[in-house]
Write a protein that holds these residues in place. Sequence first.
Motif, mmCIF file in Angstrom:
data_model
loop_
_atom_site.group_PDB
_atom_site.id
_atom_site.type_symbol
_atom_site.label_atom_id
_atom_site.label_comp_id
_atom_site.label_asym_id
_atom_site.label_seq_id
_atom_site.Cartn_x
_atom_site.Cartn_y
_atom_site.Cartn_z
ATOM 1 N N LEU A 13 0.829 -1.210 0.000
ATOM 2 C CA LEU A 13 0.000 0.000 0.000
ATOM 3 C C LEU A 13 0.864 1.260 0.000
ATOM 4 C CD1 LEU A 13 -2.818 -1.059 2.490
ATOM 5 C CD2 LEU A 13 -3.051 -0.664 0.035
ATOM 6 N N ALA A 14 1.947 1.252 0.784
ATOM 7 C CA ALA A 14 2.843 2.415 0.817
ATOM 8 C C ALA A 14 3.484 2.626 -0.549
ATOM 9 C CB ALA A 14 3.909 2.222 1.890
ATOM 10 N N ALA A 15 3.933 1.546 -1.165
ATOM 11 C CA ALA A 15 4.544 1.658 -2.495
ATOM 12 C C ALA A 15 3.527 2.134 -3.523
ATOM 13 C CB ALA A 15 5.122 0.303 -2.909
ATOM 14 N N ALA A 16 2.296 1.657 -3.406
ATOM 15 C CA ALA A 16 1.252 2.060 -4.347
ATOM 16 C C ALA A 16 0.987 3.558 -4.253
ATOM 17 C CB ALA A 16 -0.030 1.279 -4.075
ATOM 18 N N ARG A 17 0.914 4.082 -3.028
ATOM 19 C CA ARG A 17 0.694 5.529 -2.870
ATOM 20 C C ARG A 17 1.821 6.306 -3.527
ATOM 21 N NH1 ARG A 17 -0.941 3.965 2.371
ATOM 22 N NH2 ARG A 17 1.147 4.414 3.169
ATOM 23 N N GLU A 18 3.051 5.870 -3.287
ATOM 24 C CA GLU A 18 4.207 6.595 -3.822
ATOM 25 C C GLU A 18 4.278 6.487 -5.343
ATOM 26 O OE1 GLU A 18 9.054 6.746 -3.173
ATOM 27 O OE2 GLU A 18 7.761 5.756 -1.700
ATOM 28 N N GLU A 19 4.130 5.277 -5.859
ATOM 29 C CA GLU A 19 4.256 5.067 -7.298
ATOM 30 C C GLU A 19 3.113 5.713 -8.077
ATOM 31 O OE1 GLU A 19 6.990 3.752 -8.747
ATOM 32 O OE2 GLU A 19 7.741 3.795 -6.684
ATOM 33 N N LEU A 20 1.893 5.625 -7.547
ATOM 34 C CA LEU A 20 0.753 6.264 -8.209
ATOM 35 C C LEU A 20 0.912 7.778 -8.208
ATOM 36 C CD1 LEU A 20 -2.153 4.064 -6.847
ATOM 37 C CD2 LEU A 20 -1.580 4.362 -9.257
ATOM 38 N N GLY A 21 1.566 8.300 -7.148
ATOM 39 C CA GLY A 21 1.834 9.730 -7.099
ATOM 40 C C GLY A 21 2.779 10.176 -8.194
ATOM 41 N N VAL A 37 8.321 -7.049 -3.247
ATOM 42 C CA VAL A 37 7.654 -8.346 -3.185
ATOM 43 C C VAL A 37 7.499 -8.884 -4.607
ATOM 44 C CG1 VAL A 37 6.401 -7.721 -1.086
ATOM 45 C CG2 VAL A 37 5.307 -7.368 -3.322
ATOM 46 N N VAL A 38 7.260 -10.169 -4.708
ATOM 47 C CA VAL A 38 7.032 -10.754 -6.023
ATOM 48 C C VAL A 38 5.585 -10.501 -6.438
ATOM 49 C CG1 VAL A 38 8.778 -12.526 -5.707
ATOM 50 C CG2 VAL A 38 6.415 -13.016 -5.049
ATOM 51 N N ARG A 39 5.334 -10.614 -7.721
ATOM 52 C CA ARG A 39 4.005 -10.347 -8.282
ATOM 53 C C ARG A 39 2.941 -11.210 -7.610
ATOM 54 N NH1 ARG A 39 1.041 -12.348 -12.654
ATOM 55 N NH2 ARG A 39 -0.061 -10.783 -13.893
ATOM 56 N N ARG A 40 3.269 -12.458 -7.339
ATOM 57 C CA ARG A 40 2.303 -13.362 -6.733
ATOM 58 C C ARG A 40 1.873 -12.886 -5.339
ATOM 59 N NH1 ARG A 40 4.174 -19.453 -5.885
ATOM 60 N NH2 ARG A 40 5.452 -18.405 -4.311
ATOM 61 N N THR A 41 2.817 -12.313 -4.596
ATOM 62 C CA THR A 41 2.488 -11.805 -3.263
ATOM 63 C C THR A 41 1.506 -10.646 -3.351
ATOM 64 O OG1 THR A 41 4.633 -12.473 -2.375
ATOM 65 C CG2 THR A 41 3.440 -10.776 -1.162
ATOM 66 N N LEU A 42 1.755 -9.722 -4.294
ATOM 67 C CA LEU A 42 0.835 -8.594 -4.465
ATOM 68 C C LEU A 42 -0.557 -9.094 -4.821
ATOM 69 C CD1 LEU A 42 1.421 -5.179 -6.117
ATOM 70 C CD2 LEU A 42 -0.554 -6.515 -6.790
ATOM 71 N N PHE A 43 -0.631 -10.013 -5.770
ATOM 72 C CA PHE A 43 -1.936 -10.506 -6.201
ATOM 73 C C PHE A 43 -2.611 -11.348 -5.125
ATOM 74 C CE2 PHE A 43 -0.544 -9.083 -10.325
ATOM 75 C CZ PHE A 43 -1.717 -8.698 -10.948
ATOM 76 N N GLY A 44 -1.821 -11.878 -4.185
ATOM 77 C CA GLY A 44 -2.412 -12.600 -3.065
ATOM 78 C C GLY A 44 -3.187 -11.671 -2.152
ATOM 79 N N HIS A 45 -2.732 -10.421 -2.065
ATOM 80 C CA HIS A 45 -3.435 -9.425 -1.247
ATOM 81 C C HIS A 45 -4.469 -8.654 -2.060
ATOM 82 C CE1 HIS A 45 -1.003 -9.732 2.421
ATOM 83 N NE2 HIS A 45 0.049 -9.896 1.635
ATOM 84 N N PHE A 46 -4.117 -8.339 -3.293
ATOM 85 C CA PHE A 46 -4.977 -7.504 -4.146
ATOM 86 C C PHE A 46 -5.066 -8.151 -5.525
ATOM 87 C CE2 PHE A 46 -2.484 -4.767 -1.271
ATOM 88 C CZ PHE A 46 -3.513 -4.333 -0.448
ATOM 89 N N PRO A 47 -6.167 -8.832 -5.817
ATOM 90 C CA PRO A 47 -6.276 -9.585 -7.074
ATOM 91 C C PRO A 47 -6.318 -8.725 -8.331
ATOM 92 C CG PRO A 47 -8.334 -9.654 -5.839
ATOM 93 C CD PRO A 47 -7.319 -9.035 -4.941
ATOM 94 N N GLY A 48 -6.431 -7.407 -8.182
ATOM 95 C CA GLY A 48 -6.453 -6.532 -9.347
ATOM 96 C C GLY A 48 -6.309 -5.079 -8.943
ATOM 97 N N ALA A 50 -8.433 -2.634 -9.167
ATOM 98 C CA ALA A 50 -9.603 -2.118 -8.448
ATOM 99 C C ALA A 50 -9.517 -2.453 -6.969
ATOM 100 C CB ALA A 50 -10.891 -2.676 -9.059
ATOM 101 N N ALA A 51 -9.078 -3.673 -6.649
ATOM 102 C CA ALA A 51 -8.968 -4.083 -5.248
ATOM 103 C C ALA A 51 -7.907 -3.260 -4.520
ATOM 104 C CB ALA A 51 -8.629 -5.568 -5.172
ATOM 105 N N LEU A 52 -6.800 -2.974 -5.195
ATOM 106 C CA LEU A 52 -5.743 -2.163 -4.594
ATOM 107 C C LEU A 52 -6.225 -0.739 -4.345
ATOM 108 C CD1 LEU A 52 -2.822 -1.787 -3.668
ATOM 109 C CD2 LEU A 52 -2.189 -1.396 -6.059
ATOM 110 N N LEU A 53 -6.886 -0.160 -5.333
ATOM 111 C CA LEU A 53 -7.401 1.205 -5.170
ATOM 112 C C LEU A 53 -8.477 1.265 -4.094
ATOM 113 C CD1 LEU A 53 -7.610 2.488 -8.857
ATOM 114 C CD2 LEU A 53 -6.002 3.178 -7.085
ATOM 115 N N ASP A 54 -9.279 0.215 -3.999
ATOM 116 C CA ASP A 54 -10.320 0.192 -2.972
ATOM 117 C C ASP A 54 -9.691 0.163 -1.580
ATOM 118 O OD1 ASP A 54 -13.286 0.006 -2.560
ATOM 119 O OD2 ASP A 54 -12.670 -1.747 -1.405
ATOM 120 N N ALA A 55 -8.594 -0.573 -1.430
ATOM 121 C CA ALA A 55 -7.900 -0.614 -0.143
ATOM 122 C C ALA A 55 -7.317 0.758 0.199
ATOM 123 C CB ALA A 55 -6.797 -1.668 -0.179
#
Length: 205
Positions: A13-21, A37-48, A50-55
């Motif tokens: 989530l922290a990386a997403a805020r920074e990178e989206l900025g 983290v590896v791609r699989r780890t991210l998708f384990g928490h956020f399948p897409g 929309a799910a990441l943005l919703d979080a």
Amino acid sequence: MRRNSRSNRARILAAAREELGRNPDVTLEEIARAAGVVRRTLFGHFPGRAALLDALAEEASEALRGVVTRAPGAEETPQRALARFVLSIWPVGDRYRLLLALARQDLGTERVSEILAPARDEATAILERGQGAGVFHDHLPAAVLSAALEALTLSLLESVNAGTWEDDGTRTAVATLVAAGVSDQSATAIVEDMASELRAEASDG
């Protein structure tokens, strides 16, 4: 394992805020790399996406609720209450200004309205009180004036995001008070006093 999972989620989530900025079109793979983290780890928490943005939206909503919960009582003058509100909300708005723009596209206006509802209700209540006391303009209903001031704040946040303007929230607070009907000189004095008070509260806390 649960602790490690929570840590990974927070880093994503922290990386997403920074990178989206930096880049609104950043990919989930790039966010995973930035989070370490590896791609699989991210998708384990956020399948897409929309799910990441919703979080991220839920984080923003919680932060806004936290600011409103700490709002002072009705004994504070409306002018000071509005200054406190803008100064307190600014760090949250600054952190999520891009998210709100993305949310309009990815999550829809209904979700954005839900995120902003606590702040909108608090601002409207302050403006209603100020109009009743004769210290704010009353040519617009409080809810309409609140929406206009919200648009002003978001526009100023975007100017900061674009690098065309700098502010720590104090100049926006002054502009908000002036737009609400307070004189420039009084607005400046109120905001300076409130900013000093909030800094003292933060150092004590």
